[in-house]
Design a protein around this motif. Structure first.
Motif, mmCIF file in Angstrom:
data_model
loop_
_atom_site.group_PDB
_atom_site.id
_atom_site.type_symbol
_atom_site.label_atom_id
_atom_site.label_comp_id
_atom_site.label_asym_id
_atom_site.label_seq_id
_atom_site.Cartn_x
_atom_site.Cartn_y
_atom_site.Cartn_z
ATOM 1 N N PHE A 75 0.806 -1.224 0.000
ATOM 2 C CA PHE A 75 0.000 0.000 0.000
ATOM 3 C C PHE A 75 0.837 1.271 0.000
ATOM 4 O O PHE A 75 0.351 2.329 -0.388
ATOM 5 N N SER A 76 2.120 1.200 0.381
ATOM 6 C CA SER A 76 2.950 2.406 0.276
ATOM 7 C C SER A 76 3.201 2.746 -1.193
ATOM 8 O O SER A 76 3.413 3.915 -1.539
ATOM 9 N N LYS A 77 3.155 1.746 -2.074
ATOM 10 C CA LYS A 77 3.252 2.023 -3.511
ATOM 11 C C LYS A 77 2.018 2.805 -3.967
ATOM 12 O O LYS A 77 2.126 3.759 -4.751
ATOM 13 N N PHE A 78 0.852 2.395 -3.485
ATOM 14 C CA PHE A 78 -0.380 3.110 -3.811
ATOM 15 C C PHE A 78 -0.325 4.544 -3.285
ATOM 16 O O PHE A 78 -0.678 5.499 -4.006
ATOM 17 N N LEU A 79 0.139 4.720 -2.056
ATOM 18 C CA LEU A 79 0.223 6.074 -1.481
ATOM 19 C C LEU A 79 1.217 6.941 -2.243
ATOM 20 O O LEU A 79 0.965 8.128 -2.491
ATOM 21 N N TYR A 80 2.338 6.361 -2.613
ATOM 22 C CA TYR A 80 3.339 7.104 -3.393
ATOM 23 C C TYR A 80 2.775 7.558 -4.732
ATOM 24 O O TYR A 80 2.931 8.714 -5.138
ATOM 25 N N ILE A 100 7.623 4.838 -1.225
ATOM 26 C CA ILE A 100 7.553 3.383 -1.110
ATOM 27 C C ILE A 100 8.491 2.908 0.000
ATOM 28 O O ILE A 100 9.676 3.259 0.015
ATOM 29 N N LEU A 101 7.956 2.110 0.904
ATOM 30 C CA LEU A 101 8.758 1.540 1.987
ATOM 31 C C LEU A 101 8.485 0.036 2.064
ATOM 32 O O LEU A 101 7.444 -0.387 2.542
ATOM 33 N N ASP A 102 9.432 -0.737 1.546
ATOM 34 C CA ASP A 102 9.301 -2.192 1.640
ATOM 35 C C ASP A 102 10.522 -2.759 2.346
ATOM 36 O O ASP A 102 11.394 -2.019 2.802
ATOM 37 N N SER A 103 10.594 -4.073 2.457
ATOM 38 C CA SER A 103 11.652 -4.698 3.246
ATOM 39 C C SER A 103 13.043 -4.419 2.683
ATOM 40 O O SER A 103 14.013 -4.296 3.440
ATOM 41 N N ARG A 104 13.156 -4.306 1.367
ATOM 42 C CA ARG A 104 14.470 -4.041 0.778
ATOM 43 C C ARG A 104 14.935 -2.626 1.074
ATOM 44 O O ARG A 104 16.115 -2.382 1.354
ATOM 45 N N GLU A 127 5.903 8.000 8.510
ATOM 46 C CA GLU A 127 6.048 9.448 8.376
ATOM 47 C C GLU A 127 7.499 9.864 8.589
ATOM 48 O O GLU A 127 8.024 10.725 7.862
ATOM 49 N N ARG A 128 8.149 9.239 9.570
ATOM 50 C CA ARG A 128 9.553 9.562 9.840
ATOM 51 C C ARG A 128 10.432 9.182 8.654
ATOM 52 O O ARG A 128 11.343 9.935 8.279
ATOM 53 N N PHE A 129 10.163 8.032 8.045
ATOM 54 C CA PHE A 129 10.924 7.612 6.874
ATOM 55 C C PHE A 129 10.763 8.603 5.723
ATOM 56 O O PHE A 129 11.744 9.034 5.114
ATOM 57 N N CYS A 130 9.526 8.977 5.417
ATOM 58 C CA CYS A 130 9.269 9.897 4.302
ATOM 59 C C CYS A 130 9.925 11.255 4.553
ATOM 60 O O CYS A 130 10.473 11.873 3.628
ATOM 61 N N ILE A 134 16.028 8.643 -4.686
ATOM 62 C CA ILE A 134 16.729 8.130 -3.506
ATOM 63 C C ILE A 134 16.090 6.822 -3.048
ATOM 64 O O ILE A 134 16.785 5.846 -2.755
ATOM 65 N N GLU A 135 14.758 6.802 -2.991
ATOM 66 C CA GLU A 135 14.056 5.570 -2.607
ATOM 67 C C GLU A 135 14.396 4.436 -3.566
ATOM 68 O O GLU A 135 14.626 3.292 -3.146
ATOM 69 N N PHE A 136 14.442 4.723 -4.868
ATOM 70 C CA PHE A 136 14.734 3.701 -5.875
ATOM 71 C C PHE A 136 16.150 3.159 -5.699
ATOM 72 O O PHE A 136 16.384 1.947 -5.795
ATOM 73 N N ARG A 137 17.098 4.054 -5.402
ATOM 74 C CA ARG A 137 18.475 3.604 -5.194
ATOM 75 C C ARG A 137 18.576 2.731 -3.941
ATOM 76 O O ARG A 137 19.317 1.743 -3.916
ATOM 77 N N LEU A 138 17.845 3.109 -2.909
ATOM 78 C CA LEU A 138 17.824 2.287 -1.705
ATOM 79 C C LEU A 138 17.251 0.901 -2.011
ATOM 80 O O LEU A 138 17.772 -0.115 -1.542
ATOM 81 N N TYR A 139 16.185 0.880 -2.796
ATOM 82 C CA TYR A 139 15.584 -0.400 -3.184
ATOM 83 C C TYR A 139 16.588 -1.263 -3.944
ATOM 84 O O TYR A 139 16.716 -2.467 -3.679
ATOM 85 N N GLN A 140 17.298 -0.664 -4.893
ATOM 86 C CA GLN A 140 18.276 -1.415 -5.677
ATOM 87 C C GLN A 140 19.408 -1.933 -4.790
ATOM 88 O O GLN A 140 19.894 -3.051 -4.962
ATOM 89 N N PHE A 141 19.831 -1.095 -3.821
ATOM 90 C CA PHE A 141 20.871 -1.546 -2.899
ATOM 91 C C PHE A 141 20.347 -2.689 -2.040
ATOM 92 O O PHE A 141 21.053 -3.655 -1.763
ATOM 93 N N GLY A 142 19.097 -2.590 -1.616
ATOM 94 C CA GLY A 142 18.486 -3.666 -0.852
ATOM 95 C C GLY A 142 18.458 -4.972 -1.624
ATOM 96 O O GLY A 142 18.628 -6.051 -1.057
ATOM 97 N N ARG A 143 18.230 -4.887 -2.925
ATOM 98 C CA ARG A 143 18.257 -6.087 -3.767
ATOM 99 C C ARG A 143 19.669 -6.670 -3.822
ATOM 100 O O ARG A 143 19.845 -7.899 -3.830
#
Length: 232
Positions: A116-121, A135-139, A161-164, A181-190
């Motif tokens: 649902f954070s994808k929907f909110l984004y 977007i805030l997921d496990s990665r 809210e703190r993350f955003c 920045i979020e996308f780069r974090l996601y890629q690093f998480g992968r």
């Protein structure tokens, strides 16, 4: 950075369940465009938009998607889901991150923060001057903790809210869009997966303390301390 708008092919899983998507390939730009079309309607179909978001965001495992889709099995259920989504989307669009999270969290079975954070984004206003839903997921969570030591595991409105707000601060600090920045974090998480993030977190913590050179033994000693094997 240039890969953030790469399209992803939608699985036949959706068509097999009678769900019609507007395109066989979806990316962030396409989804923002679909959200814009929803805003133009007095009675937007946020459920149909959610199917597009999930078709873009679900990777391989459709167990949760099956449960989510079943939550709109009849007209009454679909209307209820649409109402939940509309409330969350409106809060996201006006920049009320906490209210957006609370409007959707726990309201739909199996629709967790990663979804649902994808929907909110994608329903946020990209022209807002302040923090917005991201977007805030496990990665992303694993990447942020590995690099900064800040944890965002708790599934609460305050944590989200703190993350955003933090990513918005980084956006201003580094002169990059917040979703890049979020996308780069996601890629690093992968990249770090589930096996290396603890080791990298221990290494990063030493550099954050000002070390100029960090060796294998230094990292092993710090990791032993972090998991309680030794005292610092």
């Amino acid at each position: 950075m240039g890969r953030i708008h790469e399209p992803l092919s939608a699985s036949n899983w959706w068509a097999d369940r009678g769900i019609v998507l507007s395109s066989t390939e979806l990316n962030r730009s396409t989804l923002f465009g679909l959200a814009a079309q929803c805003w133009e309607n007095e009675e937007p179909d946020w459920v149909a938009f959610l199917w597009h978001v999930l078709a873009w965001g679900v990777v391989g495992d459709y167990r949760n998607a099956t449960k989510i889709v079943s939550s709109a099995a009849d007209a009454e259920q679909r209307a209820r889901l649409n109402s939940v989504l509309r409330t969350a989307a409106e809060a996201s669009h006006r920049g009320d991150i906490r209210s957006a999270y609370m409007a959707i969290h726990g309201k739909v079975a199996r629709l967790g923060p990663a979804f649902f954070s994808k929907f909110l984004y994608l329903t946020s206003d990209r022209e807002l001057p302040g923090p917005r839903c991201l977007i805030l997921d496990s990665r992303v969570v694993a990447a942020v903790f590995t690099l900064t030591g800040h944890g965002y595991w708790k599934e609460t409105a305050a944590t989200y809210e703190r993350f955003c707000s933090e990513v918005h601060r980084w956006s201003e600090l580094f002169g990059e869009p917040d979703d890049v920045i979020e996308f780069r974090l996601y890629q690093f998480g992968r990249l770090i997966g589930s096996s290396r993030w603890r080791w990298l977190h221990a290494e990063a913590s030493l550099y954050r303390e000002g070390r100029q050179q960090v060796g294998f033994d230094d990292i092993a000693e710090r990791q032993a301390c972090l998991i309680g094997w030794t005292a610092d």
